[in-house]
Design a protein around this motif. Structure first.
Motif, PDB file in Angstrom:
ATOM      1  N   MET A   5      -0.927  -5.100   0.281  1.00  0.00           N
ATOM      2  CA  MET A   5      -0.033  -6.119   0.680  1.00  0.00           C
ATOM      3  C   MET A   5       0.734  -6.719  -0.375  1.00  0.00           C
ATOM      4  O   MET A   5       1.849  -6.979  -0.411  1.00  0.00           O
ATOM      5  CB  MET A   5       0.140  -6.245   1.446  1.00  0.00           C
ATOM      6  N   HIS A   6      -0.210  -7.305  -1.669  1.00  0.00           N
ATOM      7  CA  HIS A   6      -0.179  -8.259  -2.459  1.00  0.00           C
ATOM      8  C   HIS A   6       0.704  -7.452  -3.391  1.00  0.00           C
ATOM      9  O   HIS A   6       1.368  -8.008  -3.962  1.00  0.00           O
ATOM     10  CB  HIS A   6      -1.480  -8.810  -2.879  1.00  0.00           C
ATOM     11  N   VAL A   7       0.346  -6.168  -3.711  1.00  0.00           N
ATOM     12  CA  VAL A   7       1.221  -4.956  -4.711  1.00  0.00           C
ATOM     13  C   VAL A   7       2.373  -5.549  -4.451  1.00  0.00           C
ATOM     14  O   VAL A   7       3.657  -5.321  -4.686  1.00  0.00           O
ATOM     15  CB  VAL A   7       0.631  -4.040  -5.369  1.00  0.00           C
ATOM     16  N   VAL A   8       2.497  -4.794  -3.132  1.00  0.00           N
ATOM     17  CA  VAL A   8       3.662  -4.312  -2.671  1.00  0.00           C
ATOM     18  C   VAL A   8       4.862  -5.219  -2.219  1.00  0.00           C
ATOM     19  O   VAL A   8       5.924  -6.081  -2.556  1.00  0.00           O
ATOM     20  CB  VAL A   8       4.023  -4.348  -1.180  1.00  0.00           C
ATOM     21  N   ALA A   9       4.035  -6.699  -2.613  1.00  0.00           N
ATOM     22  CA  ALA A   9       4.428  -8.123  -2.150  1.00  0.00           C
ATOM     23  C   ALA A   9       5.058  -8.543  -3.511  1.00  0.00           C
ATOM     24  O   ALA A   9       6.656  -9.129  -3.880  1.00  0.00           O
ATOM     25  CB  ALA A   9       4.287  -9.054  -1.822  1.00  0.00           C
ATOM     26  N   ILE A  10       4.621  -8.415  -4.257  1.00  0.00           N
ATOM     27  CA  ILE A  10       5.195  -8.949  -6.105  1.00  0.00           C
ATOM     28  C   ILE A  10       6.411  -7.650  -6.478  1.00  0.00           C
ATOM     29  O   ILE A  10       7.286  -8.177  -7.141  1.00  0.00           O
ATOM     30  CB  ILE A  10       3.378  -8.089  -6.980  1.00  0.00           C
ATOM     31  N   THR A  11       6.137  -6.746  -6.224  1.00  0.00           N
ATOM     32  CA  THR A  11       6.784  -5.570  -6.172  1.00  0.00           C
ATOM     33  C   THR A  11       8.706  -5.200  -5.283  1.00  0.00           C
ATOM     34  O   THR A  11       9.503  -5.217  -6.503  1.00  0.00           O
ATOM     35  CB  THR A  11       6.355  -4.134  -6.853  1.00  0.00           C
ATOM     36  N   ARG A  12       7.643  -5.653  -4.648  1.00  0.00           N
ATOM     37  CA  ARG A  12       9.412  -5.915  -3.610  1.00  0.00           C
ATOM     38  C   ARG A  12       9.375  -4.739  -3.549  1.00  0.00           C
ATOM     39  O   ARG A  12      10.915  -4.053  -2.925  1.00  0.00           O
ATOM     40  CB  ARG A  12      10.717  -6.519  -3.990  1.00  0.00           C
ATOM     41  N   SER A  13       8.490  -3.686  -3.079  1.00  0.00           N
ATOM     42  CA  SER A  13       8.604  -2.799  -3.145  1.00  0.00           C
ATOM     43  C   SER A  13       7.629  -1.247  -2.849  1.00  0.00           C
ATOM     44  O   SER A  13       7.038  -1.676  -4.009  1.00  0.00           O
ATOM     45  CB  SER A  13       9.880  -1.272  -4.239  1.00  0.00           C
ATOM     46  N   LEU A  14       7.950  -0.682  -2.053  1.00  0.00           N
ATOM     47  CA  LEU A  14       6.366   0.106  -1.168  1.00  0.00           C
ATOM     48  C   LEU A  14       6.689   1.133  -2.934  1.00  0.00           C
ATOM     49  O   LEU A  14       7.300   1.830  -3.309  1.00  0.00           O
ATOM     50  CB  LEU A  14       6.987   1.044  -0.722  1.00  0.00           C
ATOM     51  N   GLY A  15       5.591   1.791  -3.148  1.00  0.00           N
ATOM     52  CA  GLY A  15       4.626   3.186  -4.579  1.00  0.00           C
ATOM     53  C   GLY A  15       5.106   3.767  -3.964  1.00  0.00           C
ATOM     54  O   GLY A  15       4.869   4.275  -3.508  1.00  0.00           O
ATOM     55  N   GLN A  16       6.055   4.802  -4.869  1.00  0.00           N
ATOM     56  CA  GLN A  16       5.520   6.147  -5.086  1.00  0.00           C
ATOM     57  C   GLN A  16       4.181   6.595  -4.626  1.00  0.00           C
ATOM     58  O   GLN A  16       3.033   6.979  -5.736  1.00  0.00           O
ATOM     59  CB  GLN A  16       6.244   6.925  -6.141  1.00  0.00           C
ATOM     60  N   GLN A  17       3.570   7.633  -3.412  1.00  0.00           N
ATOM     61  CA  GLN A  17       2.386   7.696  -3.476  1.00  0.00           C
ATOM     62  C   GLN A  17       2.218   9.303  -4.296  1.00  0.00           C
ATOM     63  O   GLN A  17       3.124  10.140  -4.818  1.00  0.00           O
ATOM     64  CB  GLN A  17       2.153   8.376  -1.898  1.00  0.00           C
ATOM     65  N   LEU A  18       0.597   9.218  -4.974  1.00  0.00           N
ATOM     66  CA  LEU A  18       0.992  10.040  -6.174  1.00  0.00           C
ATOM     67  C   LEU A  18      -0.690  11.118  -5.347  1.00  0.00           C
ATOM     68  O   LEU A  18      -0.572  11.953  -5.674  1.00  0.00           O
ATOM     69  CB  LEU A  18       0.567  10.004  -7.060  1.00  0.00           C
ATOM     70  N   SER A  19      -1.861  10.431  -4.578  1.00  0.00           N
ATOM     71  CA  SER A  19      -2.474  10.592  -3.949  1.00  0.00           C
ATOM     72  C   SER A  19      -2.642  11.446  -2.922  1.00  0.00           C
ATOM     73  O   SER A  19      -1.405  12.092  -2.183  1.00  0.00           O
ATOM     74  CB  SER A  19      -3.899   9.454  -3.753  1.00  0.00           C
ATOM     75  N   VAL A  20      -3.648  12.333  -2.303  1.00  0.00           N
ATOM     76  CA  VAL A  20      -3.594  12.753  -1.060  1.00  0.00           C
ATOM     77  C   VAL A  20      -3.448  11.803   0.082  1.00  0.00           C
ATOM     78  O   VAL A  20      -4.000  10.914   0.245  1.00  0.00           O
ATOM     79  CB  VAL A  20      -5.165  13.513  -0.628  1.00  0.00           C
ATOM     80  N   GLU A  21      -2.449  11.700   0.919  1.00  0.00           N
ATOM     81  CA  GLU A  21      -2.360  10.989   1.726  1.00  0.00           C
ATOM     82  C   GLU A  21      -3.938  10.670   2.969  1.00  0.00           C
ATOM     83  O   GLU A  21      -4.016  11.221   3.200  1.00  0.00           O
ATOM     84  CB  GLU A  21      -1.035  11.090   2.946  1.00  0.00           C
ATOM     85  N   GLY A  22      -4.390   9.344   2.651  1.00  0.00           N
ATOM     86  CA  GLY A  22      -5.216   9.497   3.740  1.00  0.00           C
ATOM     87  C   GLY A  22      -6.555   9.268   2.491  1.00  0.00           C
ATOM     88  O   GLY A  22      -7.857   8.729   3.357  1.00  0.00           O
ATOM     89  N   GLY A  23      -6.575   9.345   1.591  1.00  0.00           N
ATOM     90  CA  GLY A  23      -7.312  10.065   0.619  1.00  0.00           C
ATOM     91  C   GLY A  23      -7.849   9.334  -0.371  1.00  0.00           C
ATOM     92  O   GLY A  23      -7.326   7.942   0.050  1.00  0.00           O
ATOM     93  N   GLU A  24      -9.398   8.888  -0.593  1.00  0.00           N
ATOM     94  CA  GLU A  24      -9.690   7.540  -2.081  1.00  0.00           C
ATOM     95  C   GLU A  24      -9.916   8.298  -3.094  1.00  0.00           C
ATOM     96  O   GLU A  24     -10.447   9.107  -3.331  1.00  0.00           O
ATOM     97  CB  GLU A  24     -11.140   7.357  -1.350  1.00  0.00           C
ATOM     98  N   PRO A  25      -9.130   7.780  -4.554  1.00  0.00           N
ATOM     99  CA  PRO A  25      -8.574   7.053  -3.953  1.00  0.00           C
ATOM    100  C   PRO A  25      -7.089   6.496  -3.992  1.00  0.00           C
ATOM    101  O   PRO A  25      -6.976   8.612  -3.851  1.00  0.00           O
ATOM    102  CB  PRO A  25      -8.475   6.394  -5.810  1.00  0.00           C
ATOM    103  N   GLU A  26      -5.838   6.107  -3.684  1.00  0.00           N
ATOM    104  CA  GLU A  26      -4.712   5.303  -3.475  1.00  0.00           C
ATOM    105  C   GLU A  26      -3.796   5.564  -4.770  1.00  0.00           C
ATOM    106  O   GLU A  26      -4.756   4.268  -5.237  1.00  0.00           O
ATOM    107  CB  GLU A  26      -4.644   4.625  -2.244  1.00  0.00           C
TER     108      GLU A  26
END
Length: 134
Positions: free
Chosen positions: A78-99
């Motif tokens: 959430m802190h990174v989203v607040a800095i960027t003011r944008s949701l990141g493009q997800q490259l990993s599998v949804e729900g997997g670790e690491p994101e």
């Protein structure tokens, strides 16, 4: 399992119980009001961050170099989203670790961030190479 998932509810229960033991029903209500206010403040911050992020394209940031300079290990998503003011493009599998999320700027520079259990572990800035070799 993340310790915060267990510790925060236990601390809240202990604080509510302490309010009850110290001042009875009034103490329980005062402490309960404080806990409710704390929760509402966090919810309000989350909603403001998401509202600002919804106005920008996914994975876009004004300057990837400035984002790289502002990042610190251990901050939450959430802190990174607040800095960027944008949701990141997800490259990993949804729900997997690491994101893994990606943010790009207009010049082609990009920052790839890796989150473990919602906390930033590592990130990498990639700048485009110029055709003239400099």
């Amino acid at each position: 399992m993340n310790l915060r998932n267990v510790a925060i509810p236990i601390v809240l229960i202990v604080v509510l119980f302490a309010g009850w033991r110290a001042w009875g029903l009034q103490g329980l209500l005062v402490v309960g009001g404080g806990v409710l206010m704390w929760g509402l403040l966090h919810l309000t911050r989350l909603m403001n961050v998401m509202q600002k992020a919804s106005r920008n394209p996914i994975g876009h940031v004004g300057s990837a170099v400035m984002l790289n300079a502002k990042l610190k290990p251990g901050v939450n998503l959430m802190h990174v989203v607040a800095i960027t003011r944008s949701l990141g493009q997800q490259l990993s599998v949804e729900g997997g670790e690491p994101e893994i999320y990606l943010w790009k700027d207009a010049s082609g520079s990009q920052v790839t961030c890796e989150f473990m259990h919602g906390r930033l572990k590592r990130w990498q800035l990639e700048r485009p190479t110029r055709a003239d070799g400099t």
